[in-house]
Design an enzyme around this catalytic site. Structure first.
Site, PDB file in Angstrom:
ATOM      1  N   GLU A  84       0.992  -1.216   0.107  1.00 42.76           N
ATOM      2  CA  GLU A  84       0.124  -0.014   0.182  1.00 42.76           C
ATOM      3  C   GLU A  84       0.688   1.482   0.027  1.00 42.76           C
ATOM      4  O   GLU A  84       2.148   1.175   0.929  1.00 42.76           O
ATOM      5  CB  GLU A  84      -1.213   0.391   1.471  1.00 42.76           C
TER       6      GLU A  84
ATOM      7  N   LYS B 139     -10.331   1.103  -1.873  1.00 40.98           N
ATOM      8  CA  LYS B 139     -10.476   0.486  -0.392  1.00 40.98           C
ATOM      9  C   LYS B 139     -11.757   0.539  -0.208  1.00 40.98           C
ATOM     10  O   LYS B 139     -11.901   1.440   0.238  1.00 40.98           O
ATOM     11  CB  LYS B 139      -9.703   1.433   0.194  1.00 40.98           C
TER      12      LYS B 139
ATOM     13  N   CYS C 189      -5.733  -2.934   3.395  1.00 43.65           N
ATOM     14  CA  CYS C 189      -4.903  -3.060   4.360  1.00 43.65           C
ATOM     15  C   CYS C 189      -5.952  -3.409   5.631  1.00 43.65           C
ATOM     16  O   CYS C 189      -6.116  -4.320   5.905  1.00 43.65           O
ATOM     17  CB  CYS C 189      -4.205  -2.124   4.570  1.00 43.65           C
TER      18      CYS C 189
END
Length: 273
Positions: free
Chosen positions: A40, A114, A160
């Site tokens: 990321e 995301k 993440c």
């Protein structure tokens, strides 16, 4: 098929980060990797959260996307580009945190934005991704990759903080994935407590491999990320890991191992919800 998680300690200098990413991709390719994943924010760990907005590109058009496509094509491998910021039409104050994937021919084959935006406040460190990011649509994204030997693999994407939401990974198992990918920049305190625990849990409950490339070290902006990029197998065994610093973390993606685990303990067929 050999797969690689690239661990970086990215800086506020985009050109430097691109050069380091290119060097790590080349190292992985030289060691036989056919699928490589960056972490990321591989392209920028800015001094301010808003720095990423100036870097945001239009989908399909920009130097970061061009550079990653060229790397995939040059080395003839599947490249999962960690994350980079993409523009949100009509909203210059926000971007998406997007994971893009390129084929060995340099063709973009997948995009995942995301879904879950991180917020953390322990009295000393504060993060709120929603201040500069827009969440992506709540739609799981997977793609098909093919090895040079002719095997096919279904690969699910996440980023993440998504790691804390197992329902996303369950949704990615229709049909089952062979590999779940989690590019990340976990904070040091949350990573120390939960990173390996959650990654191995996702591998065990979904009975598939997990590839987790991470930011790992102390950055120029003063932030320290947890690192510990790893590859886990469908039984939750850690096949390879690097604690901190730049690294190429490699292992094999073994379809036979997943089939063995699913046959011995057919938990995926026992689901009732």
């Amino acid at each position: 098929m050999k797969i690689a998680a690239l661990q970086m300690v990215s800086s506020p200098d985009v050109s430097h980060n691109l050069a380091r990413a290119a060097a790590l991709v080349a190292q992985a390719a030289a060691r036989g990797a056919e699928l490589v994943a960056l972490p990321e924010y591989f392209c920028l760990m800015g001094r301010r959260d808003t720095d990423k907005l100036a870097l945001a590109e239009r989908p399909g058009d920009g130097p970061l996307q061009d550079a990653l496509a060229a790397l995939a094509r040059k080395h003839g491998l599947w490249l999962i580009g960690g994350t980079l910021p993409l523009q949100v039409p009509g909203d210059p104050d926000h971007a998406t945190n997007s994971c893009l994937v390129w084929s060995p021919e340099g063709r973009q084959v997948a995009r995942y934005d995301k879904i879950h935006l991180f917020r953390f406040d322990d009295g000393e460190r504060r993060y709120d991704e929603a201040a500069t990011l827009c969440a992506g649509p709540a739609t799981p994204v997977a793609f098909e990759a093919h090895s040079r030997a002719g095997e096919s693999f279904r690969i699910g994407l996440s980023i993440c903080y998504d790691l804390r939401f197992p329902e996303l990974y369950r949704a990615l198992m229709h049909p089952p994935c062979d590999l779940l990918v989690v590019p990340a920049a976990f904070t040091y305190p949350t990573g120390q407590a939960h990173w390996e625990l959650l990654l191995r849990a996702r591998a065990v409950e979904n009975q598939c491999h997990v590839l987790a490339p991470a930011q790992g070290g102390t950055h120029e902006n003063g932030r320290r990320t947890w690192g510990h990029s790893l590859i886990a197998d469908p039984w939750g065994e850690v096949l390879a890991m690097q604690a901190e610093g730049e690294a190429v973390v490699m292992a094999g993606l073994n379809l036979a191992r997943a089939a063995e685990v699913r046959q011995q303990l057919p938990a995926l067929t026992h689901r009732r919800i």
